[in-house]
Design a protein around this motif. Structure first.
Motif, PDB file in Angstrom:
ATOM      1  N   SER A   1      -1.028   8.860   7.284  1.00 52.20           N
ATOM      2  CA  SER A   1      -0.701  10.170   7.050  1.00 52.20           C
ATOM      3  C   SER A   1       0.449   9.858   5.659  1.00 52.20           C
ATOM      4  O   SER A   1       0.782  10.815   4.979  1.00 52.20           O
ATOM      5  CB  SER A   1      -0.166  10.927   8.026  1.00 52.20           C
ATOM      6  OG  SER A   1       1.214  10.111   8.732  1.00 52.20           O
ATOM      7  N   ALA A   2       1.022   8.641   5.610  1.00 48.43           N
ATOM      8  CA  ALA A   2       1.844   8.538   4.485  1.00 48.43           C
ATOM      9  C   ALA A   2       1.326   7.912   3.337  1.00 48.43           C
ATOM     10  O   ALA A   2       2.177   7.813   2.350  1.00 48.43           O
ATOM     11  CB  ALA A   2       3.044   7.521   5.063  1.00 48.43           C
ATOM     12  N   GLU A   3      -0.017   7.630   3.543  1.00 47.27           N
ATOM     13  CA  GLU A   3      -0.576   6.955   2.114  1.00 47.27           C
ATOM     14  C   GLU A   3      -0.632   7.822   0.796  1.00 47.27           C
ATOM     15  O   GLU A   3      -0.750   8.970   1.163  1.00 47.27           O
ATOM     16  CB  GLU A   3      -2.112   6.682   2.761  1.00 47.27           C
ATOM     17  CG  GLU A   3      -2.758   5.931   1.569  1.00 47.27           C
ATOM     18  CD  GLU A   3      -4.427   5.764   2.138  1.00 47.27           C
ATOM     19  OE1 GLU A   3      -4.727   6.335   3.042  1.00 47.27           O
ATOM     20  OE2 GLU A   3      -4.957   5.000   1.133  1.00 47.27           O
ATOM     21  N   ARG A   9      -2.345  12.262  -2.875  1.00 47.52           N
ATOM     22  CA  ARG A   9      -2.378  12.080  -1.242  1.00 47.52           C
ATOM     23  C   ARG A   9      -3.649  12.177  -0.859  1.00 47.52           C
ATOM     24  O   ARG A   9      -4.377  12.797  -1.498  1.00 47.52           O
ATOM     25  CB  ARG A   9      -1.633  13.045  -0.709  1.00 47.52           C
ATOM     26  CG  ARG A   9      -0.126  12.762  -0.783  1.00 47.52           C
ATOM     27  CD  ARG A   9       0.729  13.431   0.211  1.00 47.52           C
ATOM     28  NE  ARG A   9       2.158  12.986   0.350  1.00 47.52           N
ATOM     29  CZ  ARG A   9       2.310  11.961   1.200  1.00 47.52           C
ATOM     30  NH1 ARG A   9       1.371  11.455   1.957  1.00 47.52           N
ATOM     31  NH2 ARG A   9       3.491  11.645   1.167  1.00 47.52           N
ATOM     32  N   ALA A  16       0.681   7.105  11.682  1.00 48.35           N
ATOM     33  CA  ALA A  16       1.773   6.994  10.774  1.00 48.35           C
ATOM     34  C   ALA A  16       1.449   6.358   9.499  1.00 48.35           C
ATOM     35  O   ALA A  16       1.905   6.978   8.578  1.00 48.35           O
ATOM     36  CB  ALA A  16       2.728   6.178  11.454  1.00 48.35           C
ATOM     37  N   HIS A  18       2.528   0.679   4.103  1.00 48.87           N
ATOM     38  CA  HIS A  18       2.780   1.431   5.343  1.00 48.87           C
ATOM     39  C   HIS A  18       2.339   0.402   6.571  1.00 48.87           C
ATOM     40  O   HIS A  18       3.030   0.774   7.521  1.00 48.87           O
ATOM     41  CB  HIS A  18       1.984   2.600   5.398  1.00 48.87           C
ATOM     42  CG  HIS A  18       2.665   3.516   4.197  1.00 48.87           C
ATOM     43  ND1 HIS A  18       3.919   3.904   4.145  1.00 48.87           N
ATOM     44  CD2 HIS A  18       1.946   3.966   3.238  1.00 48.87           C
ATOM     45  CE1 HIS A  18       4.084   4.636   3.045  1.00 48.87           C
ATOM     46  NE2 HIS A  18       2.758   4.825   2.291  1.00 48.87           N
TER      47      HIS A  18
END
Ligand SMILES: C[S@@+](CC[C@H](N)C(=O)[O-])C[C@H]1O[C@@H](n2cnc3c(N)ncnc32)[C@H](O)[C@@H]1O
Length: 387
Positions: A373-375, A355, A370, A328
Motif C-alpha cells: 500500500s506504500a509502493e 501509485r 503495509a 518497503h
C-alpha cells in the motif's frame, strides 16, 4: 522436450508405467504418484498434496478442474489462517510470504493429467488445448510419446493463450498488445503513464533514436514511437520475449521503425534516450516466469546503470522505471539506489511518480499489505554527471 527429458513413473494395478514429465518451472518429477479418479474427496486430495503425494487423474477432465478449484480454496484458507507474529520485520514477512507461496504452488501442482504427444488430453470431456500448448511448448514432437503435466500448469497455459489472443488493453496506445506465454505482461499499466508524460530530451529532435532495454512485449518501444521517436532498438535476452516483441511490432506495422534484437542489455552504439523497466524485487525467482519481477542482487538494475553513460549521446537521458516495493520490504534502501546511480557517473535530472492502482495494494488481508500500500513506481530521468 528431448529424448533425455525426465520421466515420471507410477504403479497401477501392480503394473509399472512411465511417461515424459513436463514442467515449466523445471521441477523434478514427483517421487510418489498414485492414480486417482472422481471418488477422491477434496479433503483427501488436499491432504495427499500437502504431504507430497502426486495424483495422476484418470477420470473426467472437468471434474479434475473442479477438484483443483476445491484444493485452491483450501490452500487460500490455509494462507488466511496462518498467524504472523506482529513483531516481524518487513524482510521476514517477505521471506515468509515467499515460502508460503512456494508451498502453495508445490501442493497445487500435485494434481496431474496425462497429455499425448499431439497435445490431446486423453480424458473424458477434455477440451482441445492444442493451440495453447503449441503457443507455449512449440510444435508437437510426435515421436516423444505421452507426457504427464500438472493440471494447474496446463490451465495456466490456457489462460496465457487467452491473453495472447485477446491482448491487453493499453489506453496510452489506444490499442492492445499481445503478451506471449512467459513474457511480462503490462497488465498493471500505471508505469506506462510515466513514459507517456515524461518530457523527451531535446537532443531527440536531432538524433531520433531510442533504446528499449529488456523490451518484453515491446510496449515501451511502441509508446516511444507513438510519442514521435523515429527509431527504437528494442533488446531482450529471452527468446520468448523477442518473438513476442516482434509479433507486437508487426501487428502495429512498425517493423521499419522498431528493430528487435537479442542482446544482453545494450545494443551497439549510443542513443538520445534509453528506457529500461528492470525486474524490481532483488530476490531469487522461483520460476522462469517470475524472472521479470525478481532480480537477485539487483543484477539487471546494476548492469543497466553501470552501462548507461557509455551508451548515451551527449545531452541524452536514461529513463529507469523502478518500483520502490523493495525498499518497503527492507530488501534495498533508497541510499543504495542513489549510490548505484552516482557510482555509475549519472545524475538525477528529475523523477515522476505514480501509485499502484491494482487490487493487491488495497487488500488488507495480504501479509505484505503495509509494503504494497506504500509502493510508488518512479521514472528516474538520468543524465551523465558533469555533462
Ligand atoms: C519487467 S520486464 C519489462 C518488460 C517491458 N519493458 C515492459 O515494461 O513491459 C523486464 C524484461 O527484461 C528482460 N531482461 C532481463 N535481463 C535482461 C538482460 N540482461 N538483457 C536484456 N533483457 C533482459 C526480461 O526478459 C524482461 O522481458
Amino acid at each position: 522436450m528431448t529424448d533425455d527429458s525426465p520421466r515420471i513413473t507410477w504403479l497401477a494395478a501392480g503394473q509399472a508405467f512411465s511417461a515424459n514429465w513436463r514442467s515449466a518451472t523445471g521441477a523434478p518429477p514427483p517421487g510418489r504418484v498414485i492414480v486417482v479418479d472422481d471418488t477422491i474427496t477434496a479433503d483427501r486430495a488436499w491432504h495427499l498434496a500437502c504431504e507430497g503425494t502426486a495424483m495422476l487423474w484418470h477420470a473426467d477432465f472437468q471434474n479434475a478442474r473442479q477438484l483443483l478449484a476445491a484444493m485452491t480454496r483450501r490452500a487460500d484458507r490455509k494462507l488466511r489462517k496462518a498467524k504472523v507474529a506482529p513483531q516481524r520485520t518487513p524482510q521476514e514477512l517477505f521471506h515468509l510470504h515467499r515460502q508460503s507461496q512456494a508451498q502453495r504452488a508445490r501442493a497445487l501442482a500435485m494434481l496431474l493429467v496425462p497429455i499425448n504427444a499431439d497435445y490431446r488430453v486423453p480424458l473424458h470431456r477434455a477440451p482441445d488445448l492444442s493451440a495453447a500448448c503449441r503457443a507455449a511448448w512449440g510444435l508437437p514432437d510426435l515421436s516423444l510419446g505421452p507426457s504427464v503435466v500438472s493440471l494447474r500448469e496446463l490451465l495456466g497455459l490456457v489462460g496465457a493463450h487467452e491473453w495472447r489472443k485477446n491482448g491487453v488493453d493499453i489506453p496510452a496506445l489506444d490499442a492492445t498488445v499481445h503478451p506471449h506465454y512467459g513474457v511480462f505482461s503490462p497488465l498493471r499499466g500505471e508505469y506506462l503513464d510515466l513514459v507517456e508524460d515524461a518530457p523527451l530530451p531535446p537532443v531527440l529532435s536531432t538524433h531520433s533514436l531510442a533504446f528499449d532495454i529488456g523490451t518484453g512485449t515491446a510496449v515501451l518501444a511502441l509508446l516511444l514511437v507513438q510519442r514521435g521517436v523515429s527509431h527504437v532498438i528494442a533488446t531482450d535476452n529471452d527468446e520468448r520475449a523477442l518473438a513476442c516483441a516482434r509479433d507486437n511490432v508487426a501487428r502495429f506495422g512498425l517493423a521499419e521503425r522498431i528493430a528487435v534484437r537479442a542482446a544482453d542489455l545494450f545494443p551497439e552504439g549510443r542513443a538520445a534516450l534509453i528506457v529500461c523497466n528492470p525486474p524490481w524485487v532483488p530476490a531469487r525467482a522461483s520460476t522462469p516466469i517470475e524472472r521479470a519481477v525478481y532480480d537477485p542482487e539487483s543484477q539487471m538494475l546494476r548492469a543497466f546503470l553501470s552501462g548507461l553513460a557509455a551508451h548515451l549521446l551527449p545531452g541524452g537521458e536514461g529513463w529507469l522505471i523502478l518500483s520502490d516495493l523493495a525498499e518497503h520490504l527492507g530488501l534495498r534502501t533508497r541510499a543504495e539506489l542513489a549510490a548505484l546511480i552516482a557510482d555509475a557517473g549519472l545524475t538525477v535530472l528529475g523523477r515522476l511518480d505514480v501509485r499502484p492502482r491494482h487490487g493487491k495494494a488495497l487488500d488488507r488481508s495480504d501479509s505484505l499489505y503495509a509494503a504494497r500500500s506504500a509502493e510508488v513506481t518512479s521514472l528516474w530521468r538520468l543524465g551523465v554527471a558533469g555533462s
